[in-house]
Design a protein around this motif. Structure first.
Motif, short mmCIF file in Angstrom:
data_model
loop_
_atom_site.label_atom_id
_atom_site.label_comp_id
_atom_site.label_asym_id
_atom_site.label_seq_id
_atom_site.Cartn_x
_atom_site.Cartn_y
_atom_site.Cartn_z
N ALA A 53 0.28 50.60 -20.92
CA ALA A 53 -0.67 51.29 -21.79
C ALA A 53 -1.81 50.33 -22.10
O ALA A 53 -1.60 49.13 -22.29
CB ALA A 53 -0.01 51.75 -23.08
N ALA A 54 -3.02 50.87 -22.15
CA ALA A 54 -4.18 50.04 -22.50
C ALA A 54 -4.14 49.71 -23.98
O ALA A 54 -3.44 50.37 -24.77
CB ALA A 54 -5.47 50.79 -22.15
N ASP A 55 -4.89 48.69 -24.37
CA ASP A 55 -4.88 48.25 -25.77
C ASP A 55 -5.30 49.35 -26.74
O ASP A 55 -4.87 49.36 -27.89
CB ASP A 55 -5.80 47.04 -25.95
CG ASP A 55 -5.19 45.78 -25.36
OD1 ASP A 55 -3.99 45.80 -25.02
OD2 ASP A 55 -5.91 44.77 -25.22
N ASP A 56 -6.15 50.28 -26.27
CA ASP A 56 -6.62 51.32 -27.18
C ASP A 56 -5.93 52.66 -26.97
O ASP A 56 -6.33 53.67 -27.57
CB ASP A 56 -8.15 51.50 -27.03
CG ASP A 56 -8.55 51.80 -25.59
OD1 ASP A 56 -7.66 51.74 -24.71
OD2 ASP A 56 -9.74 52.10 -25.37
N ASP A 57 -4.87 52.70 -26.14
CA ASP A 57 -4.12 53.95 -25.96
C ASP A 57 -3.22 54.20 -27.16
O ASP A 57 -2.38 53.36 -27.51
CB ASP A 57 -3.25 53.88 -24.70
CG ASP A 57 -4.06 54.01 -23.42
OD1 ASP A 57 -5.22 54.45 -23.52
OD2 ASP A 57 -3.52 53.69 -22.34
N VAL A 58 -3.38 55.36 -27.78
CA VAL A 58 -2.51 55.74 -28.91
C VAL A 58 -1.27 56.41 -28.31
O VAL A 58 -1.24 57.61 -28.07
CB VAL A 58 -3.24 56.69 -29.88
CG1 VAL A 58 -2.31 57.08 -31.02
CG2 VAL A 58 -4.51 56.03 -30.40
N ALA A 59 -0.24 55.61 -28.06
CA ALA A 59 0.94 56.10 -27.34
C ALA A 59 2.25 55.72 -28.00
O ALA A 59 3.32 55.96 -27.42
CB ALA A 59 0.92 55.56 -25.90
N PHE A 60 2.20 55.15 -29.21
CA PHE A 60 3.41 54.63 -29.84
C PHE A 60 3.59 55.18 -31.25
O PHE A 60 2.63 55.68 -31.86
CB PHE A 60 3.37 53.10 -29.87
CG PHE A 60 3.24 52.47 -28.51
CD1 PHE A 60 4.36 52.18 -27.76
CD2 PHE A 60 1.98 52.20 -27.96
CE1 PHE A 60 4.24 51.62 -26.50
CE2 PHE A 60 1.85 51.63 -26.71
CZ PHE A 60 2.99 51.34 -25.96
N THR A 61 4.83 55.05 -31.73
CA THR A 61 5.16 55.54 -33.07
C THR A 61 5.89 54.47 -33.86
O THR A 61 6.14 53.36 -33.36
CB THR A 61 6.08 56.78 -32.99
OG1 THR A 61 7.38 56.37 -32.54
CG2 THR A 61 5.52 57.82 -32.03
N ALA A 62 6.28 54.82 -35.08
CA ALA A 62 7.04 53.89 -35.91
C ALA A 62 8.37 53.53 -35.27
O ALA A 62 8.93 52.45 -35.55
CB ALA A 62 7.26 54.50 -37.29
N ALA A 63 8.90 54.40 -34.42
CA ALA A 63 10.16 54.10 -33.73
C ALA A 63 10.02 52.88 -32.83
O ALA A 63 10.95 52.08 -32.69
CB ALA A 63 10.63 55.31 -32.93
#
Length: 331
Positions: A53-63
């Motif tokens: 994932a790129a540094d600016d990709d919003v692909a993650f959660t608190a998990a």
């Protein structure tokens, strides 16, 4: 053009359920919140088999934040060295990726049978996945308890290896049969074989290590248990009234190194080589298995000529059969 319905409408709902929330963090933010260097986080994700994932990709959660924290905690406790962490995470990634693919396919197939596939898939995710998760935890704990008893017994004698019977069971004529089947038929045939093999192995106290296409690798604590498993499968494969495919098998007995759910060592290599030279419907055993079973009246052996195979110039195989009655003897 495919007439299959578009299930992408259910993706956000299912993803949110699985991950606890919709993605809202970048990988840089996840690493910062977890207090873990970004390079370490990237290494973990790569070992798990996740796409970059790129540094600016919003692909993650608190998990994801919590997972990184837990990994860091295990390292701080001394449970996971960098080497052990890499091996463990890599094994998790491979195992769960395969499991996830199968479960997703199963849910999608069921959803496509409904009038409203998107609604059905969403409903299945909410009703089925919690139960699947609970069962997976139960199965893991049961296997962990069983593995712990075996591992602690080995560690108590101060050796990384323990005597085990190793057996390979290989489907005869797999290539030609697979060419005559459709994709769905081939999957059903292999799954039927794996299901039946799992039952035979469990009935005799063995453990399947892995399925390798048309082949099953299993171990048992005793040579007799492995012999019964191999003889049962070859007998079923030779029965025209049984749907079980024709197979050949090789059994070796000796010290085996177990690591991360897999097995290694000369005993494993011998079992593989024996299987490669076994005739359809037969079981070949090595000297170690032969010497262990020789006093058992249930079996009879036929001494074969030494056979050159890769890595072993003079492999000594024995054909193993059940004895009709009385003490087993060499033919």
């Amino acid at each position: 053009m495919s007439d299959q319905p578009d299930l992408s409408g259910a993706l956000e709902t299912v993803e949110e359920y699985l991950l606890g929330s919709r993605p809202s963090l970048t990988r840089v933010e996840v690493a910062a919140e977890a207090g873990v260097p970004l390079v370490v986080a990237e290494q973990l994700w790569r070992l798990m088999g996740f796409p970059n994932a790129a540094d600016d990709d919003v692909a993650f959660t608190a998990a994801d934040v919590e997972a990184l924290r837990l990994s860091h905690d295990l390292m701080e406790l001394g449970i996971l060295s960098p080497e052990r962490q890499a091996a463990l995470v890599r094994t998790w990634g491979r195992s769960y990726a395969r499991l996830a693919e199968w479960q997703t396919t199963l849910l999608t197939d069921v959803a496509l049978e409904a009038d409203d596939p998107v609604a059905q898939l969403t409903s299945l995710a909410e009703q089925v996945l919690p139960r699947v998760e609970s069962l997976q935890s139960y199965v893991w704990r049961r296997h962990l308890a069983s593995a712990a008893s075996r591992t602690l017994a080995v560690e108590s004698v101060g050796s990384p290896a323990a005597p085990l019977a190793v057996c390979f069971v290989d489907i005869v004529g797999y290539t030609s049969r697979s060419k005559a089947l459709s994709e769905a038929e081939l999957v059903g045939w292999i799954e039927g074989f794996e299901d039946a093999a799992t039952g035979v192995v469990a009935d005799h106290g063995g453990r399947i290590i892995k399925n390798i296409g048309d082949e099953v690798l299993l171990v048992a604590d005793s040579a007799a248990a492995a012999a019964e498993i191999a003889l049962t499968m070859t007998a079923r494969g030779s029965d025209p009234a049984d749907d079980f495919p024709e197979v050949r098998a090789g059994v070796a007995y000796g010290d085996v190194v177990s690591r991360l759910g897999d097995v290694f060592g000369e005993t494993v290599n011998l079992a593989a080589r024996l299987t490669s030279v076994a005739r359809p419907g037969t079981v070949l055993v090595d000297r170690g298995a032969h010497d262990t079973l020789d006093g058992d009246p249930s079996y009879v052996f036929r001494h074969l000529r030494r056979t050159p195979v890769k890595g072993y110039a003079k492999l000594q195989p024995f054909v193993l059969r059940r004895h009709a009655g009385g003490r087993g003897t060499e033919l």
